[in-house]
Design an enzyme around this catalytic site. Sequence first.
Site: not given
Ligand code: ASN
Length: 322
Positions: A88, A12
């Site tokens: 994440t 993200t």
């Molecule tokens: N906050 C994030 O990075 C979540 C995202 N869906 C990922 O893991 O790429």
Amino acid sequence: MKTIQIITTGGTIGMAVDPESKGAKPTSFSFITDNISLFSPYAHIQVDSYLNIPSPHMTLDHMVNLAQKVTYYLEQPEIDGVVITHGTDTMEETAYYLQHVLPKGKPVIITGSMSNQSEASFDGLQNLVHSVHIATLPESEPHGVLVVFQNEVHSPIYMTKTYPDRLPFFESLVVGPMAKRLKADEFEWIVPALDHPQFPIQYLTKDVVLFTAYAGMDRSYTDWAIASKKDGIVIQALGFGHLPPAVIPSIVEAIQFGIPVVITSRCAYSATGTTYAYEGGGKHLEELGCILAQGNGQKIRIFLSMILEQTTNLAKIKSYFS
Ligand SMILES: NC(=O)C[C@H](N)C(=O)O
């Protein structure tokens, strides 16, 4: 002034809202160079725009290639540490892998964001600046790989994504964070560096599957794993590491075929033990040849994948879990 190498993999932190679909999608990491003055009090930074993928797209091959890239930078005498951006969702798997394969000495920090670049709450810049700062600190060195998020510093062994939509997002269950950022540039280091095995491996070639047990589970998942010739099975079992009786004959078959079956717990504070001797209880599973493991399923899967690159001998595999 130290030099910190930033390597992007995505997440993200590398996304913005796409006007057409109105959803967050990968964009660029130009916010880093646009805000260079925020990094300059801590370090000279270099950016390798390696990947920009959502972390659900991460594969074991991506992790292996990333480890090779990080190793290359760590070997450069002018580089003092590495900071990686990562989504994440699977950050804990990549961080855990890197921690077990990278040479120790220079800090490697993994970070990301929960808000994207189109949102007023974008937390990527703050997390990245803090990560660069922490990569310059001597206190980070014994830890090897650390995850930095929302003013906390976590060990990949314990950190896990606990909330997908609200703070604290990440927690180190059982031990808590290794360190906390108290206020501007002051840190409290709480937990000393944790011991863990190092694997001198270059590749992850084994196919290890992960299942979650549930009330009324039958043998169909484990039968499929045997028929598909999977290299290892990890089951997030019930409670302290227990399985429904209908799964047991298939578990026995898997072990007879030489497929290691590793039992962890589906509880958030995952732990297993041999309290129960009933059919499918931890004691019974251990007698059948299952390996009882401590840790969450997604990390135990990475752990077993790394071990299988070293040995396929069941007794030797088991010794890594003791
Ligand atoms: N906050 C994030 O990075 C979540 C995202 N869906 C990922 O893991 O790429």
